[in-house]
Design a protein around this motif. Structure first.
Motif, mmCIF file in Angstrom:
data_model
loop_
_atom_site.group_PDB
_atom_site.id
_atom_site.type_symbol
_atom_site.label_atom_id
_atom_site.label_comp_id
_atom_site.label_asym_id
_atom_site.label_seq_id
_atom_site.Cartn_x
_atom_site.Cartn_y
_atom_site.Cartn_z
ATOM 1 N N PHE A 10 0.565 -0.819 0.167
ATOM 2 C CA PHE A 10 -0.107 -0.156 0.407
ATOM 3 C C PHE A 10 0.942 1.460 -0.144
ATOM 4 O O PHE A 10 0.536 2.376 -0.647
ATOM 5 N N ALA A 11 2.293 1.179 0.708
ATOM 6 C CA ALA A 11 2.568 1.799 1.045
ATOM 7 C C ALA A 11 3.326 2.646 -0.789
ATOM 8 O O ALA A 11 3.296 3.797 -1.132
ATOM 9 N N GLY A 47 2.880 5.983 -5.843
ATOM 10 C CA GLY A 47 2.586 5.910 -7.472
ATOM 11 C C GLY A 47 3.460 4.616 -8.146
ATOM 12 O O GLY A 47 3.321 4.970 -9.036
ATOM 13 N N ILE A 48 4.294 4.248 -7.407
ATOM 14 C CA ILE A 48 4.235 2.749 -8.280
ATOM 15 C C ILE A 48 3.469 1.512 -8.578
ATOM 16 O O ILE A 48 3.076 1.022 -8.021
ATOM 17 N N LYS A 49 3.397 1.403 -9.958
ATOM 18 C CA LYS A 49 2.754 -0.006 -9.858
ATOM 19 C C LYS A 49 3.644 -0.479 -9.353
ATOM 20 O O LYS A 49 4.234 -1.384 -9.836
ATOM 21 N N ILE A 50 3.046 -1.725 -9.197
ATOM 22 C CA ILE A 50 3.143 -2.982 -8.616
ATOM 23 C C ILE A 50 2.082 -4.317 -9.555
ATOM 24 O O ILE A 50 1.389 -3.851 -9.897
ATOM 25 N N PRO A 51 3.125 -5.283 -9.660
ATOM 26 C CA PRO A 51 2.363 -6.436 -10.797
ATOM 27 C C PRO A 51 0.929 -6.632 -10.220
ATOM 28 O O PRO A 51 0.718 -7.249 -9.119
ATOM 29 N N SER A 52 0.366 -7.297 -10.623
ATOM 30 C CA SER A 52 -1.348 -8.126 -10.341
ATOM 31 C C SER A 52 -1.105 -8.881 -9.398
ATOM 32 O O SER A 52 -1.725 -9.411 -8.926
#
Length: 48
Positions: A5-6, A11-16
């Motif tokens: 969440f942080a 704004g960092i995209k995390i893989p699904s």
């Protein structure tokens, strides 16, 4: 979960698949906790 969440908040995209893994782990934790509570309730009623 909190680092995920942080990172998303800044704004960092995390893989699904990471989000899916976190959801699966949380669901498993809930089921295990439910099982522990039911077992505890059963044992208290049986022996006390």
């Amino acid at each position: 979960m909190y680092p995920y969440f942080a990172l998303r908040a800044i704004g960092i995209k995390i893989p699904s698949y990471v989000a899916n893994f976190i959801t699966t782990i949380q669901f498993s934790q809930m089921l295990i906790g439910f099982g522990v509570n039911i077992t505890s309730w059963y044992l208290q009623r049986k022996y006390y």
